[in-house]
Scaffold this motif. Structure first.
Motif, PDB file in Angstrom:
ATOM      1  N   ILE A  19      45.083  46.446  46.644  1.00  0.00           N
ATOM      2  CA  ILE A  19      43.929  45.679  47.137  1.00  0.00           C
ATOM      3  C   ILE A  19      42.788  45.630  46.120  1.00  0.00           C
ATOM      4  O   ILE A  19      41.769  45.010  46.356  1.00  0.00           O
ATOM      5  N   TYR A  20      42.954  46.310  44.984  1.00  0.00           N
ATOM      6  CA  TYR A  20      41.888  46.373  43.990  1.00  0.00           C
ATOM      7  C   TYR A  20      42.150  45.434  42.820  1.00  0.00           C
ATOM      8  O   TYR A  20      43.267  45.360  42.315  1.00  0.00           O
ATOM      9  N   SER A  21      41.123  44.713  42.367  1.00  0.00           N
ATOM     10  CA  SER A  21      41.256  43.921  41.153  1.00  0.00           C
ATOM     11  C   SER A  21      39.927  43.882  40.409  1.00  0.00           C
ATOM     12  O   SER A  21      38.870  44.027  41.005  1.00  0.00           O
ATOM     13  N   THR A  22      40.007  43.749  39.094  1.00  0.00           N
ATOM     14  CA  THR A  22      38.776  43.646  38.310  1.00  0.00           C
ATOM     15  C   THR A  22      38.802  42.385  37.467  1.00  0.00           C
ATOM     16  O   THR A  22      39.864  41.911  37.037  1.00  0.00           O
ATOM     17  N   TYR A  23      37.616  41.820  37.249  1.00  0.00           N
ATOM     18  CA  TYR A  23      37.459  40.560  36.524  1.00  0.00           C
ATOM     19  C   TYR A  23      36.312  40.677  35.528  1.00  0.00           C
ATOM     20  O   TYR A  23      35.437  41.535  35.672  1.00  0.00           O
ATOM     21  N   HIS A  24      36.315  39.800  34.545  1.00  0.00           N
ATOM     22  CA  HIS A  24      35.093  39.524  33.798  1.00  0.00           C
ATOM     23  C   HIS A  24      34.533  38.223  34.342  1.00  0.00           C
ATOM     24  O   HIS A  24      35.246  37.224  34.420  1.00  0.00           O
ATOM     25  N   LEU A  25      33.264  38.254  34.719  1.00  0.00           N
ATOM     26  CA  LEU A  25      32.615  37.055  35.230  1.00  0.00           C
ATOM     27  C   LEU A  25      31.610  36.593  34.181  1.00  0.00           C
ATOM     28  O   LEU A  25      30.824  37.396  33.685  1.00  0.00           O
ATOM     29  N   TYR A  26      31.679  35.285  33.818  1.00  0.00           N
ATOM     30  CA  TYR A  26      30.764  34.758  32.803  1.00  0.00           C
ATOM     31  C   TYR A  26      29.773  33.803  33.446  1.00  0.00           C
ATOM     32  O   TYR A  26      30.107  32.652  33.699  1.00  0.00           O
ATOM     33  N   PRO A  27      28.579  34.284  33.756  1.00  0.00           N
ATOM     34  CA  PRO A  27      27.619  33.483  34.516  1.00  0.00           C
ATOM     35  C   PRO A  27      26.973  32.400  33.663  1.00  0.00           C
ATOM     36  O   PRO A  27      26.870  32.558  32.446  1.00  0.00           O
ATOM     37  N   ILE A  65      22.743  35.794  44.096  1.00  0.00           N
ATOM     38  CA  ILE A  65      24.135  36.265  44.188  1.00  0.00           C
ATOM     39  C   ILE A  65      25.098  35.160  44.649  1.00  0.00           C
ATOM     40  O   ILE A  65      26.151  34.966  44.030  1.00  0.00           O
ATOM     41  N   LEU A  90      35.722  33.026  35.698  1.00  0.00           N
ATOM     42  CA  LEU A  90      36.206  34.337  36.119  1.00  0.00           C
ATOM     43  C   LEU A  90      37.512  34.630  35.390  1.00  0.00           C
ATOM     44  O   LEU A  90      38.414  33.799  35.373  1.00  0.00           O
ATOM     45  N   TYR A 140      39.992  43.657  48.313  1.00  0.00           N
ATOM     46  CA  TYR A 140      40.327  42.676  49.335  1.00  0.00           C
ATOM     47  C   TYR A 140      41.773  42.804  49.761  1.00  0.00           C
ATOM     48  O   TYR A 140      42.644  42.779  48.894  1.00  0.00           O
ATOM     49  N   PRO A 183      27.221  31.979  28.365  1.00  0.00           N
ATOM     50  CA  PRO A 183      28.052  32.783  29.275  1.00  0.00           C
ATOM     51  C   PRO A 183      28.901  33.841  28.579  1.00  0.00           C
ATOM     52  O   PRO A 183      28.993  34.972  29.057  1.00  0.00           O
ATOM     53  N   ILE A 220      29.819  39.887  33.153  1.00  0.00           N
ATOM     54  CA  ILE A 220      29.531  40.777  34.277  1.00  0.00           C
ATOM     55  C   ILE A 220      30.843  41.408  34.732  1.00  0.00           C
ATOM     56  O   ILE A 220      31.827  40.707  34.979  1.00  0.00           O
ATOM     57  N   LEU A 236      26.002  33.018  41.805  1.00  0.00           N
ATOM     58  CA  LEU A 236      26.857  33.721  40.842  1.00  0.00           C
ATOM     59  C   LEU A 236      28.324  33.650  41.244  1.00  0.00           C
ATOM     60  O   LEU A 236      29.216  33.648  40.398  1.00  0.00           O
ATOM     61  N   LEU A 237      28.557  33.633  42.558  1.00  0.00           N
ATOM     62  CA  LEU A 237      29.934  33.693  43.060  1.00  0.00           C
ATOM     63  C   LEU A 237      30.540  32.310  43.283  1.00  0.00           C
ATOM     64  O   LEU A 237      31.674  32.191  43.704  1.00  0.00           O
ATOM     65  N   THR A 280      33.262  42.710  37.251  1.00  0.00           N
ATOM     66  CA  THR A 280      33.409  42.372  38.662  1.00  0.00           C
ATOM     67  C   THR A 280      34.612  43.108  39.251  1.00  0.00           C
ATOM     68  O   THR A 280      35.707  43.061  38.702  1.00  0.00           O
ATOM     69  N   THR A 281      34.372  43.796  40.315  1.00  0.00           N
ATOM     70  CA  THR A 281      35.458  44.511  40.981  1.00  0.00           C
ATOM     71  C   THR A 281      35.585  43.980  42.400  1.00  0.00           C
ATOM     72  O   THR A 281      34.581  43.818  43.092  1.00  0.00           O
ATOM     73  N   VAL A 282      36.794  43.683  42.798  1.00  0.00           N
ATOM     74  CA  VAL A 282      37.025  43.130  44.130  1.00  0.00           C
ATOM     75  C   VAL A 282      37.957  44.057  44.910  1.00  0.00           C
ATOM     76  O   VAL A 282      38.953  44.524  44.365  1.00  0.00           O
TER      77      VAL A 282
END
Lengths: 267, 267
Positions: free
Chosen positions: A43-51, A25, A35, B64, B53, B58, A28-29, B60-62
């Motif tokens: 306070i909420y946000s969503t992303y696509h993460l490409y590992p 993990i 991202l 914060y 990738p 993935i 990954l971050l 991803t929800t944040v």
């Protein structure tokens, strides 16, 4: 699960995403991961993460060359619910079960200690109210997160839930009580953290009870397949003939012969 | 699901692998993808596939900054089964529900067409035996594979399964029959491909029924939470007081106040 077909000979290719591994993990971050912001609100946000590839391994299984039987097994099948009345059981399901010669020799081998004797967790040897508790093959016994054991009764001839009457209450109470105690003693999991249930239809016709960790989303524990042992006991206390009379729901795949029997009977 | 905590202020980061998309499978199998052989035996072989990738996104929800409440919500919690008798319901659960002021204004907004009126799939407007059928928020309505709808009854004051008696049979039969018909008409899925059930405990205390695609392993359809509507109807036909008398099993997380109430009562 996906099947891809080649030119001359067919192949089955199964792709499975695997669970995250805790130790990967932090990687990954890290900032080399791409991202892409999708949405942001308060306070909420969503992303696509490409590992990077090494962190997103896919388990791949290939069967090549694959026979027709392999293809059938992995092709997506439609599933249908049957609501089987007590009459349907007598007229359709029971004759069908009897016409199939399912071998349960492997069950008898366990009960007679001819196989897997070293895997037994607990035994009550009584021939009518006793049972053997043994880890299910799906469980590797490495962690209790996916704990899965099976209690197999010594008494023969109880095919399924449909055969149970109040006569079997001592057996069922033994399985519930002693099964919980044995699992607490050996694995440290208390009874209230166990899901204890029967399948209807079962996959083999010799009475057995499933014990799975409550936190484990075990296969076959959904409402159209599983019956909590506590409910079964209460229902039999209420009415000895409960499971001979009641309609029971279960799912069948489109290619199963029993579904055809129900369809032929106009159900 | 993983929570990571920062230095000064905490954040919740949720990582979720997403299902394969059919159109990207050919790309996954192209030769630029790295493939590592693990095992080979006869016609069977297994590999690790390391996708580029862009093919292993993935979600991803944040959250914060995250409050203590956010952290609690996502931290892994032990789960325990409660077997609630009819007496337990009266003495422990009911007073607890009444002491909480859960707002169900959002439900009334739907029933009064003050919200989501354009999302209604079917309505029977009868004030005592009618209901509204509406897609659940978890369903994006893009494919029937994970079809999920909710039937919300017009009649107020039926908190849960525990309040049902034979008096409610016409309402329940309407939901079962008309719900199936409306889903067949709008989405082409026949009744035998639907899992139709109530939750106990429900997440809000106004009677509602879940409709999910049978092939979808929907959250909350396991045996310790879901009750098939067909079974509920049969049980009420058998005994009008069935759900006032019977013990019902459900799971509670370690941090839930109701669990503490049961523990204090020595259950």
């Amino acid at each position: 699960v996906n099947g891809a077909s080649g030119d001359a000979e067919d192949a089955v290719v199964i792709l499975e995403k695997t669970p995250f591994q805790e130790e990967s993990i932090p990687d990954l971050l890290k900032k080399h991961t791409k991202l892409q912001l999708q949405m942001s609100n308060d306070i909420y946000s969503t992303y696509h993460l490409y590992p990077p590839p090494q962190l997103s391994e896919i388990k791949t299984t290939v069967v090549y060359p694959a026979t027709e039987k392999h293809l059938q097994k992995y092709l997506r099948q439609e599933v249908y619910l049957i609501r089987e009345t007590g009459e349907d059981y007598k007229n359709i399901t029971l004759p069908f079960i009897q016409s199939q010669s399912f071998s349960i020799q492997w069950v008898y081998n366990i009960l007679e200690k001819k196989a897997e004797a070293d895997r037994i967790i607990h035994e009550n040897p009584d021939s009518s109210n006793g049972f053997i508790l043994i880890p299910d093959f799906k469980w590797n016994q490495k962690q209790i997160d996916d704990l899965y054991l099976i209690a197999i009764c010594h008494r023969r001839g109880i095919k399924s839930l449909r055969d149970l009457t109040s006569e079997h209450l001592p057996l069922l109470r033994n399985i519930l009580q002693e099964g919980k105690e044995a699992i607490l003693k050996r694995f440290g999991l208390v009874g209230s953290q166990l899901r204890i249930y029967l399948h209807y239809q079962p996959s083999y016709f010799h009475l057995h009870v499933h014990f799975t960790a409550l936190s484990y989303d075990a296969p076959g524990c959904s409402v159209e397949k599983a019956h909590l042992l506590s409910d079964v006991i209460d229902n039999l206390e209420l009415d000895s003939q409960y499971y001979q009379k009641r309609a029971l729901t279960f799912a069948l795949r489109a290619d199963e012969a029993l579904l055809k029997k129900f369809q032929e009977a106009g159900k």
